[in-house]
Scaffold this motif. Structure first.
Motif, PDB file in Angstrom:
ATOM      1  N   UNK A  75      11.577  16.178  -0.732  1.00  0.00           N
ATOM      2  CA  UNK A  75      12.326  15.325   0.197  1.00  0.00           C
ATOM      3  C   UNK A  75      11.763  15.454   1.608  1.00  0.00           C
ATOM      4  N   UNK A  76      11.742  14.356   2.320  1.00  0.00           N
ATOM      5  CA  UNK A  76      11.215  14.301   3.684  1.00  0.00           C
ATOM      6  C   UNK A  76       9.760  14.768   3.747  1.00  0.00           C
ATOM      7  N   UNK A  77       9.046  14.651   2.637  1.00  0.00           N
ATOM      8  CA  UNK A  77       7.638  15.044   2.566  1.00  0.00           C
ATOM      9  C   UNK A  77       6.720  13.852   2.333  1.00  0.00           C
ATOM     10  N   UNK A  78       7.241  12.647   2.460  1.00  0.00           N
ATOM     11  CA  UNK A  78       6.424  11.464   2.175  1.00  0.00           C
ATOM     12  C   UNK A  78       5.210  11.392   3.092  1.00  0.00           C
ATOM     13  N   UNK A 110       6.537   8.180   7.298  1.00  0.00           N
ATOM     14  CA  UNK A 110       7.671   9.008   6.891  1.00  0.00           C
ATOM     15  C   UNK A 110       8.303   8.582   5.578  1.00  0.00           C
ATOM     16  N   UNK A 111       8.210   7.298   5.230  1.00  0.00           N
ATOM     17  CA  UNK A 111       8.822   6.828   3.990  1.00  0.00           C
ATOM     18  C   UNK A 111       8.103   5.571   3.525  1.00  0.00           C
ATOM     19  N   UNK A 112       8.427   5.122   2.326  1.00  0.00           N
ATOM     20  CA  UNK A 112       7.693   4.014   1.705  1.00  0.00           C
ATOM     21  C   UNK A 112       8.243   2.641   2.072  1.00  0.00           C
ATOM     22  N   UNK A 113       9.198   2.582   3.015  1.00  0.00           N
ATOM     23  CA  UNK A 113       9.847   1.317   3.348  1.00  0.00           C
ATOM     24  C   UNK A 113      10.436   0.660   2.099  1.00  0.00           C
ATOM     25  N   UNK A 117       0.813  -1.212   0.000  1.00  0.00           N
ATOM     26  CA  UNK A 117       0.000   0.000   0.000  1.00  0.00           C
ATOM     27  C   UNK A 117       0.845   1.261   0.000  1.00  0.00           C
ATOM     28  N   UNK A 118       1.970   1.225   0.714  1.00  0.00           N
ATOM     29  CA  UNK A 118       2.872   2.384   0.731  1.00  0.00           C
ATOM     30  C   UNK A 118       3.496   2.589  -0.642  1.00  0.00           C
ATOM     31  N   UNK A 119       3.883   1.516  -1.287  1.00  0.00           N
ATOM     32  CA  UNK A 119       4.493   1.602  -2.611  1.00  0.00           C
ATOM     33  C   UNK A 119       3.472   2.116  -3.635  1.00  0.00           C
ATOM     34  N   UNK A 120       2.237   1.637  -3.500  1.00  0.00           N
ATOM     35  CA  UNK A 120       1.192   2.089  -4.414  1.00  0.00           C
ATOM     36  C   UNK A 120       0.925   3.574  -4.237  1.00  0.00           C
ATOM     37  N   UNK A 121       0.963   4.052  -2.987  1.00  0.00           N
ATOM     38  CA  UNK A 121       0.768   5.478  -2.727  1.00  0.00           C
ATOM     39  C   UNK A 121       1.871   6.304  -3.384  1.00  0.00           C
TER      40      UNK A 121
END
Length: 390
Positions: free
Chosen positions: A282-285, A301-304, A263-267
């Motif tokens: 940057x740092x705006x995920x 904070x990030x997409x893992x 789901x994070x990757x899809x976002x």
């Protein structure tokens, strides 16, 4: 006169670099001050030597990556956070040029490698000490496993795990080569201490990657018997911890998975489609809103994943620049085999594989992890066949 000034600046640059290596995993503020002074000394030396910094094709890819971050920051949702990200990228990437121009002879490269391993061992010892203090005051004992080992400056246990994964492989490689440590027992102690700290982080992907890459390195070389016993002891310790603690079992087998990260990757992909040229910055995920299984909206904070994070934050230009940079650095490491010195190939390959493979489930190119990575890449740049014209 300018030649003498350049020699003095190079000497102090070397000293500052060593001091920064020791503060890297331990102390935050002095590390940033040292970085600023180091960069100033490097620029002054380049002027004194009348020499432009150059690491060939690899350097151009790193520069493209930095420029993509700057471009994204000009259109960021939260610009001040994004410019912090640019500072973070520059803080790591600059080491490619600085170390690449410092480590032009074998003695300098071996010295820096030795200092990195010892620095990581000291930080690991401090991390184990901090963990022991927390464990004394933790009740019930089973709750100790919630308190993972963390390096003081690196922070979060997963990030500490990534840093220690690179350090563990550097320690293994350096102990397989008699030139790195004059006293072999010093290298052995470093391998054991860093390895124990890595296991204590419970950073699953980092531990698995180190196990696989470490076995590959040992398979390609003739490891001493003590290293085989240390590896077997580490496996036994890990299995004992898993068997003896329900918390550790939950952490290893049930908490988090690639399935939960889709789901994070899809976002990230969805945001790249909306803002393909700039991303969110940057740092705006965290400005990307995700939905969980219960339909609640949340942010992270990030997409893992280092590549999907770049896609969401910098758009397609940043993601392409990142892939190109990583590929160019991997090619440089591969070409270092031609110099006939396997030490630098295995050191560079081990660190590169940690960044890429662990990067499939976490972000690996920021803060102290990025700085250590580019220091090692700078060392590989210094080899005759890989380096300044690679």
């Amino acid at each position: 006169m300018k030649t003498d000034i350049a020699k003095v600046l190079r000497l102090w640059e070397s000293r500052l670099l060593i001091l920064l290596i020791y503060t890297l995993p331990l102390i935050e503020a002095p590390k940033n001050v040292l970085w600023g002074i180091l960069v100033a000394a490097w620029i002054a030396r380049c002027i004194a030597e009348r020499r432009m910094p150059c690491v060939g094709r690899v350097g151009w890819f790193v520069l493209a990556w930095l420029l993509a971050g700057i471009w994204s920051s000009c259109f960021a949702i939260e610009p001040y956070k994004s410019w912090e990200g640019v500072w973070d990228m520059a803080r790591g990437g600059m080491f490619l040029w600085i170390v690449g121009s410092q480590a032009l002879d074998e003695r300098a490269r071996l010295g820096l490698l030795r200092h990195m391993v010892i620095s990581a061992a000291i930080a690991s010892g401090v991390g184990l000490y901090d963990f022991a203090l927390r464990a004394i005051h933790t009740r019930p004992l089973n709750e100790i496993w919630y308190r993972h080992i963390q390096l003081r400056s690196v922070g979060h246990f997963n990030q500490s795990g990534i840093y220690l994964a690179m350090a563990t492989l550097l320690a293994v490689v350096s102990t397989l080569d008699a030139r790195a440590f004059v006293r072999p027992w010093a290298g052995r102690i470093c391998v054991i201490v860093i390895g124990l700290a890595l296991l204590g982080t419970t950073a699953r992907t980092a531990i698995v990657v180190v196990a696989l890459v470490g076995c590959w390195i040992l398979w390609c070389n003739k490891p001493p018997r003590w290293m085989i016993w240390v590896l077997a002891g580490g496996v036994a310790l890990a299995l004992t911890a898993i068997a003896g603690s329900s918390v550790v079992r939950g952490r290893v087998f049930f908490r988090g998975s690639y399935n939960s990260r889709v789901g994070m990757w899809q976002a990230a992909v969805d945001m790249a489609e909306k803002r393909p040229w700039t991303g969110v910055g940057l740092k705006n995920f965290k400005n990307l809103h995700l939905r969980g299984d219960t339909l609640e909206v949340f942010s992270i904070d990030h997409a893992h994943n280092v590549f999907f994070t770049a896609l969401g934050q910098m758009g397609f230009p940043g993601a392409i620049a990142l892939v190109g940079m990583v590929a160019a650095l991997g090619g440089m490491v591969w070409r270092s085999r031609a110099c006939g010195d396997r030490l630098w190939f295995y050191a560079g390959a081990g660190v590169w594989l940690v960044i890429v493979l662990v990067g499939m489930s976490n972000t690996t190119l920021h803060d102290e992890m990025s700085m250590l990575f580019f220091i090692v890449m700078g060392l590989v740049c210094g080899t005759k066949s890989a380096g300044m014209t690679a």
